[in-house]
Every structure is written in C-alpha cells, then in structure tokens.
Design an enzyme around this catalytic site. Structure first.
Site, short mmCIF file in Angstrom:
data_model
loop_
_atom_site.label_atom_id
_atom_site.label_comp_id
_atom_site.label_asym_id
_atom_site.label_seq_id
_atom_site.Cartn_x
_atom_site.Cartn_y
_atom_site.Cartn_z
N ARG A 70 -20.76 42.92 46.23
CA ARG A 70 -20.96 44.29 45.75
C ARG A 70 -22.16 44.91 46.48
O ARG A 70 -23.08 44.21 46.89
CB ARG A 70 -21.22 44.31 44.25
CG ARG A 70 -19.97 44.12 43.39
CD ARG A 70 -20.27 44.19 41.91
NE ARG A 70 -21.11 43.10 41.47
CZ ARG A 70 -22.42 43.16 41.28
NH1 ARG A 70 -23.06 44.31 41.43
NH2 ARG A 70 -23.11 42.11 40.90
N SER A 249 -24.44 38.44 37.14
CA SER A 249 -23.47 37.91 38.11
C SER A 249 -23.93 36.56 38.65
O SER A 249 -25.11 36.39 38.97
CB SER A 249 -23.33 38.90 39.26
OG SER A 249 -22.91 40.14 38.75
N ALA A 250 -22.98 35.64 38.73
CA ALA A 250 -23.23 34.28 39.25
C ALA A 250 -24.29 33.53 38.43
O ALA A 250 -25.10 32.79 38.97
CB ALA A 250 -23.58 34.31 40.74
N ASP A 278 -15.65 37.63 32.06
CA ASP A 278 -16.53 38.58 32.78
C ASP A 278 -16.79 39.87 32.01
O ASP A 278 -17.88 40.40 32.10
CB ASP A 278 -15.92 38.91 34.15
CG ASP A 278 -16.93 39.50 35.13
OD1 ASP A 278 -18.02 38.90 35.28
OD2 ASP A 278 -16.65 40.55 35.72
N ARG A 367 -14.89 33.53 46.50
CA ARG A 367 -14.26 33.71 45.18
C ARG A 367 -12.82 33.20 45.17
O ARG A 367 -12.19 33.09 46.20
CB ARG A 367 -14.25 35.20 44.84
CG ARG A 367 -15.63 35.84 44.74
CD ARG A 367 -16.06 36.03 43.32
NE ARG A 367 -17.47 36.38 43.21
CZ ARG A 367 -18.08 36.56 42.03
NH1 ARG A 367 -17.42 36.44 40.91
NH2 ARG A 367 -19.37 36.84 41.99
N TYR A 491 -23.73 23.11 32.01
CA TYR A 491 -22.26 22.94 32.00
C TYR A 491 -21.78 22.43 30.63
O TYR A 491 -22.09 23.05 29.62
CB TYR A 491 -21.83 22.05 33.16
CG TYR A 491 -22.27 22.63 34.51
CD1 TYR A 491 -21.63 23.75 35.04
CD2 TYR A 491 -23.35 22.08 35.22
CE1 TYR A 491 -22.03 24.30 36.26
CE2 TYR A 491 -23.76 22.63 36.44
CZ TYR A 491 -23.10 23.73 36.94
OH TYR A 491 -23.50 24.28 38.14
P1 GTP Z 1 -19.76 36.47 38.15
O1 GTP Z 1 -18.32 36.19 38.34
O2 GTP Z 1 -20.46 36.86 39.40
O3 GTP Z 1 -20.02 37.49 37.08
O4 GTP Z 1 -20.49 35.07 37.78
P2 GTP Z 1 -20.50 34.15 36.47
O5 GTP Z 1 -21.54 34.64 35.52
O6 GTP Z 1 -19.13 33.96 35.94
O7 GTP Z 1 -21.06 32.74 37.04
P3 GTP Z 1 -20.31 31.34 37.25
O8 GTP Z 1 -19.89 30.70 35.96
O9 GTP Z 1 -19.29 31.50 38.28
O10 GTP Z 1 -21.52 30.46 37.82
C1 GTP Z 1 -22.24 30.83 38.98
C2 GTP Z 1 -22.99 29.65 39.53
O11 GTP Z 1 -23.87 29.11 38.55
C3 GTP Z 1 -22.06 28.52 39.96
O12 GTP Z 1 -22.49 28.00 41.19
C4 GTP Z 1 -22.22 27.50 38.86
O13 GTP Z 1 -22.00 26.18 39.31
C5 GTP Z 1 -23.65 27.72 38.37
N1 GTP Z 1 -23.79 27.37 36.93
C6 GTP Z 1 -22.98 27.77 35.92
N2 GTP Z 1 -23.35 27.21 34.74
C7 GTP Z 1 -24.44 26.47 35.00
C8 GTP Z 1 -25.30 25.65 34.18
O14 GTP Z 1 -25.12 25.50 32.97
N3 GTP Z 1 -26.34 25.05 34.82
C9 GTP Z 1 -26.57 25.19 36.16
N4 GTP Z 1 -27.61 24.56 36.69
N5 GTP Z 1 -25.78 25.94 36.96
C10 GTP Z 1 -24.73 26.58 36.39
C1 SPV Z 2 -19.92 40.15 39.62
O1 SPV Z 2 -20.56 40.36 40.67
O2 SPV Z 2 -20.45 40.23 38.49
C2 SPV Z 2 -18.50 39.75 39.69
C3 SPV Z 2 -17.81 39.84 40.98
O3 SPV Z 2 -17.92 39.41 38.68
S1 SPV Z 2 -17.37 41.48 41.39
O4 SPV Z 2 -15.97 41.69 41.02
O5 SPV Z 2 -17.51 41.62 42.85
O6 SPV Z 2 -18.19 42.41 40.68
MN MN Z 3 -19.35 39.51 36.83
#
Ligand code: GTP
Ligand code: SPV
Ligand code: MN
Length: 593
Positions: A70, A249-250, A278, A367, A491
């Site tokens: 984004r 995000s992430a 999300d 993704r 996790y």
């Molecule tokens: P968007 O789709 O961008 O909104 O992200 P999201 O909030 O869904 O994040 P996602 O669950 O994909 O996790 C993003 C990153 O954080 C990944 O690399 C995961 O492995 C890491 N992660 C998720 N949960 C944990 C946790 O409990 N501990 C740690 N250390 N890392 C985590």
């Molecule tokens: C985020 O960035 O929070 C996402 C991926 O979930 S996007 O669809 O690019 O916004």
């Molecule tokens: Mn998101």
C-alpha cells in the site's frame, strides 16, 4: 450481462467514454469466467503456473518491483471541508482530485478490457452487508476480487434491488510511482485508484471501501467499520465467545484468527473458530450487544512466517486454488517464503535466480489470496446473516518494549483511550521505513476515512444506556529481551491470553488494578505446559511506571496534533493515569470482575 440499474449503466458508459477500452466485460462471478481469466493471464505472463500435483490450481503473480505494498503517502481523502479528513489523512480538494484523476484516466484503457465487477461486502443476505461496483482494467484484480468478495450476478441483483452502491474506478496505468494515486470521495461514495495493481491499492472492496468509505458511513449511521479479525473462542464447556481484535498491518491478525490451540489446551477441548482475519463491521443489535460480520469472503494474507508451526490452518489452505503474489519458487515449481521450511528456493520474488546476498527470496509483503471456504477453522457462523455477538475487543501493536502481554481497560472510555494510544512498529505492508514506532490508533491510522477526533468521539458515543458493550483489552505479543529475542512464544500460546480474556468476560478470572489497567498475575493465567522462564513471565506482566509516564506524556503531543475535535474525555483519562503513576491516587486492589 448488463443491468436494469440506469445510474450504474450510465456510469459504466461514462467511464468507458473517458478511458476508451477495447472491450467491456460484465463479471458474473461464474467458475467458467474465472477459468477463462486464469487461462488468459497464463498466456499473457501475468500469472505463472506452480507445480500442479502438490498445488493444483495455484498460480504466482509477480507484481512490478515498485508496486509491492500500500502507498499511504499517495492515499487521499477528498472531502469538501479539509477539516473533515483530519490531520490523520492526506487531503485534496475533490474538484482538484477529479481534475487530476480524469487526466490520468483519459484513454488509459486503450487496448485493454474494462471489467465491471459488482460485489457484495458481507454475506449476500445480510442486512449488515453493503455492495459496490469496481471498474478495473486488471484481470488480476478481477480474479482476486472473486476470491475476496461475493462477486457477480447475486451482488448485481442486490444492487438493482437496493439502488445504492459504492463506485470504485481502478486502472493499472503505467505502474509509475510518480503517476499513482488512491483517492477517496466519501461524500460521493466513490473511490478512484490509478497506477498500482497491488492489494489494498487495487482491490477496492478491501481497505478503500470496507474501511475508508465504510468508516465514514458507519459514523453517520451509528456503527463501526474496523481493521479487526473476528474469532470464536470455544471453551471446553462448549461455550463460545466472539472476540474482535485490531492489530496494525502485518502484526498478527491472520495468525490469531486461525489459531490452533497448544497441545494441552487442544486435549482439554479448546477450539478457535475463524470468522474474519482483517475487517470487522459491527452494529448494535436490539439486545444492546455489538453484532459483527466479516465483510470479506477470502484472505489476502502475509506469506512470510506462515508455517506448520506458526499457522497450520493457513498452511492447510495454501495447497489448492490459491493466487500467490511475490513469493519465491523452489526447483520443482512450488511456492516458497522465509519461515516456511528449510528448503532453498531457486527463483526469488522478482523471478531472478535466488541470491541470499540480494535480500529475502520472497518479498516481506508477499501474499496469498484464498477463499475462506478452504479454511479448516472457518466458523459455521461466518455466513450467518445477523453476524456474531462480540464479548471482547482487543487492541494490540508490535512493541519491543514497555507494553505488557495483556491488560484490561477499566471501562469503555478507558478502552477507547487504550485504542487511541496504540503504538506499533511499521511493517512491510506499506511502502516506507520498517520498524519505526508510530502512533496507530485502533490500527486505523492508514484506514480511517475521517478526522480521528470525530472517530474517537464516535467510539465514545457507544457508551450509553441500553448498550451491553464488550470489554476492551490490550495485548502485545512482540516484547523483546535485551538480546533482541521475543519474550513470549506467541502464535498458539496466545490462546492462554484469550482464555483469561473470555474468563474475565464471564467474571471467572481475577485481575489486579494498576495505573495502566487491570492485569493478571502468573497465577491468573493458565500456563500449564508452557516453556517460558519465570523471569520472562514477570517481565511480560510488569508495569514500568517511569516508562509509562514518558509514554503518556508523549501521547499529549499526538492528541494535540489531532486538534480541537479531540474529545476532552480521553485527555482527562490520560491525565488521571499520570496521576496514578505518580502515586497521587492509589489504584492497587484485587478484583474478581
Ligand atoms: P495484514 O494482512 O497486513 O493486515 O496482517 P496481519 O495483521 O493479518 O498479520 P499476520 O497474522 O499475517 O502476521 C504478520 C507477521 O507477524 C507474520 O510474519 C507472522 O508470522 C508474525 N506473527 C503473527 N503472530 C505472531 C506472534 O504471536 N508472535 C510473533 N513473534 N510473530 C507473530
Ligand atoms: C494490510 O496492509 O493491512 C493488508 C494488506 O491487509 S492490503 O490489502 O494491501 O491492505
Ligand atoms: Mn490488514
């Protein structure tokens, strides 16, 4: 397929007049249409096949290397009054924005197909769902929208019945970062995007519609459109609590949404059900509770870090019917990313021979796009028209320091303050520097379509007679020790925190009051079978008064920057917390509710 909806038909004609496509295709959402699109993209090189026996019907898309996330610095809210967009958004005058966008769109679809995508955000029969139409010249966008939304004839029928829909216009343009804009016109209920084919910039149903425009509508209509996952947490007794959680995000939404309980809790009968990963739309029901739907139909999830250890449910979905974007490829044509397993890929995300000296093999924001129907933990309630009742709201960020593993707000207003004061380190989900701490209220900094002061006031307005509001919590899975390692295993083990949270909702768990909120002690958490040292645990649950004083004093500057629309209540509570931290007011007592 065309439409009986005169205004829709006129709009498509008008856009075609401006953009001059060779062809117009009305998307019906059928399997045959999807197959034809895939075949066309394979032929054009927009998609690459992956190994067909291990990954049937899975494809790889490599986006332009300058178009991988984004673009918050090119995303605008175009309201007639600048003040309505707030200091939290970039603003452009709507007339000026239209002038610029019209110039970019003029003739931009020559030689291309204009696709008309009618879509519904939310279960098609749900009164909480809302429809839109995206016009795009990208087949990749159509294919992703088919997975991420209820797209095609059924959505068009609903639009014809209801009359209203959000208008989204997207063109891939030249993918020139200098000719790229994501514009929102909340007063016109329209979105215009040019120059990016990537995720949230181009799949207009997702962040543009379901958050930026929907948050504006939600404020006017008395509901909430939030950057939150939704899960059902089923206890061994069989009782299920629904929890919504906002992480930037992430920062772990997809992972928490698909959690598989750790071994001892799995044996005891715990189960986590995925409703959404999300976005969450919540509305007060006749019973005063907040009822939530996931407006999406699929997951656009972060690939790096996804493995059988971290997120087995996600991994189980990634073997068929997936579109991968910017992952690496192994010698035998399988998708690969950092954290998946010990194999070494041969091609990196750009399609070049993998050289570890040139950075990671998969892009950090690589993704997967996959239908929610493939999710092993998908909740039976995910398609329900009335949504699910929310017992708890969780806020959380990526904070290496200070912020404890979990804390509970004293009341709704304190919870709103917890959300408003969220900070998180930036990630690869948006272009820009990664790992910088920034204020990201309710994980909505990039997504709130109006003034943050008005947004906080809207949140506070739910605290009124007749409401049975969820409790509010704050979590942090990302605390690090001095040697840079995570203190908490995260996790699956995060269920131990959810367990305490749902027991708090039922008055079945204790907490002690601190100036920053209600915290558990190690006795209050179920830590059986967990391998974390006592010193790490006490660090995770410690309240660092000096650090919090600094944090809350800095917060004053951020609140000030949000201007005179900031509700006074939040700053009053902030000052009260400072007084408690300074020992001017004593908070310490134990509470069973
Ligand atoms: P968007 O789709 O961008 O909104 O992200 P999201 O909030 O869904 O994040 P996602 O669950 O994909 O996790 C993003 C990153 O954080 C990944 O690399 C995961 O492995 C890491 N992660 C998720 N949960 C944990 C946790 O409990 N501990 C740690 N250390 N890392 C985590
Ligand atoms: C985020 O960035 O929070 C996402 C991926 O979930 S996007 O669809 O690019 O916004
Ligand atoms: Mn998101």
């Amino acid at each position: 397929m065309t439409t009986t909806h005169a205004a829709l038909s006129r709009w498509v004609d008008q856009v075609a007049g401006l953009t001059c496509p060779d062809r117009i295709h009305w998307c019906d959402g059928s399997p045959g249409e999807y197959d034809a699109l895939l075949a066309q993209m394979l032929a054009s090189g927009e998609l690459h096949p992956l190994e067909g026996r291990s990954h049937p019907n899975c494809y790889l898309h490599r986006s332009h290397p300058d178009d991988v996330a984004r673009v918050e610095h090119l995303t605008y809210i175009c309201t007639s009054q600048r003040e309505d967009a707030g200091p939290n958004n970039l603003w452009m005058d709507p007339t000026e924005a239209h002038r610029r966008m019209d110039a970019l769109y003029a003739g931009c679809m020559r030689g291309r197909t204009l696709y008309v995508i009618p879509y519904c955000m939310g279960p098609i029969e749900s009164p909480l769902a809302r429809c839109g139409v995206e016009i795009t010249d990208s087949a990749y966008v159509v294919a992703n929208m088919r997975i991420m939304t209820r797209m095609g004839s059924a959505a068009l029928r609903r639009i014809e019945r209801e009359g209203t829909f959000i208008r989204g216009l997207h063109s891939t343009g030249e993918l020139d970062p200098e000719r790229r804009f994501i514009m929102h016109f909340p007063e016109e209920l329209s979105i215009q995007s040019y120059g990016s084919g990537y995720g949230g910039n181009a799949l207009l149903g997702k962040k543009c519609h379901a958050l930026r425009i929907a948050s504006w509508q939600a404020r006017n209509e008395g509901w909430l459109a939030e950057h939150m996952l939704i899960v059902g947490v089923q206890e061994p007794s069989g009782r299920t609590h629904y929890v919504a959680a906002a992480f930037p995000s992430a920062c772990g939404k997809t992972n928490l949404a698909m959690l598989v309980p750790p071994e001892p809790m799995l044996k005891a009968g715990w189960k986590v059900w995925t409703v959404g990963d999300d976005i969450c739309w919540m509305r007060p029901g006749p019973d005063g509770r907040l009822w939530a739907i996931n407006p999406e139909a699929g997951f656009f999830g972060v690939a790096p870090g996804t493995s059988s250890r971290t997120n087995p449910n996600a991994l189980a979905m990634l073997h068929r019917d997936v579109i991968f974007t910017n992952v690496a490829v192994t010698a035998d044509g399988q998708p690969w990313w950092e954290g998946l397993d010990a194999r070494k890929p041969t091609l990196d995300w750009r399609g070049q021979a993998f050289d570890p000296a040139c950075g990671p093999a998969a892009h950090p924001n690589a993704r997967f796009t996959v239908s929610a129907r493939h999710c092993p933990s998908l909740s039976p309630q995910a398609e329900g028209a009335s949504g699910v009742p929310i017992s708890a709201i969780i806020f959380g960020g990526r904070r290496a320091n200070l912020v404890p593993l979990v804390m509970e707000a004293r009341d709704w207003a304190h919870g709103v303050l917890m959300g408003a004061s969220m900070g998180s380190e930036t990630t690869a989900a948006a272009t820009g520097t990664v790992g910088v701490l920034r204020r990201d209220p309710m994980a909505m900094k990039p997504f709130c379509g109006y003034h943050f002061g008005d947004y906080f006031a809207h949140w506070l307005s739910f605290d009124r007679p007749g409401m049975r509001l969820p409790r509010i919590f704050h979590v942090n899975w990302f605390r690090k020790s001095d040697d840079g390692k995570f203190l908490w295993p995260g996790y699956a083990e995060n269920l131990r925190v959810l367990d305490w949270i749902v027991r708090r909702c039922d008055h079945r768990a204790e907490a002690h009051e601190t100036p920053v909120g209600l915290l558990p002690t190690t006795r209050d958490l179920d830590l059986r079978g967990l391998d974390v040292s006592p010193s790490h645990l006490s660090e995770l649950l410690r309240v660092d008064s000096a650090g919090w004083l600094r944090e809350l004093e800095q917060l004053a500057d951020d609140f000030e920057a949000f201007g005179d629309r900031m509700p006074e209540r939040l700053d009053k509570d902030r000052r009260a917390m400072i007084a408690m931290l300074r020992g001017e007011v004593a908070p310490a007592r134990r509470t069973a509710s």
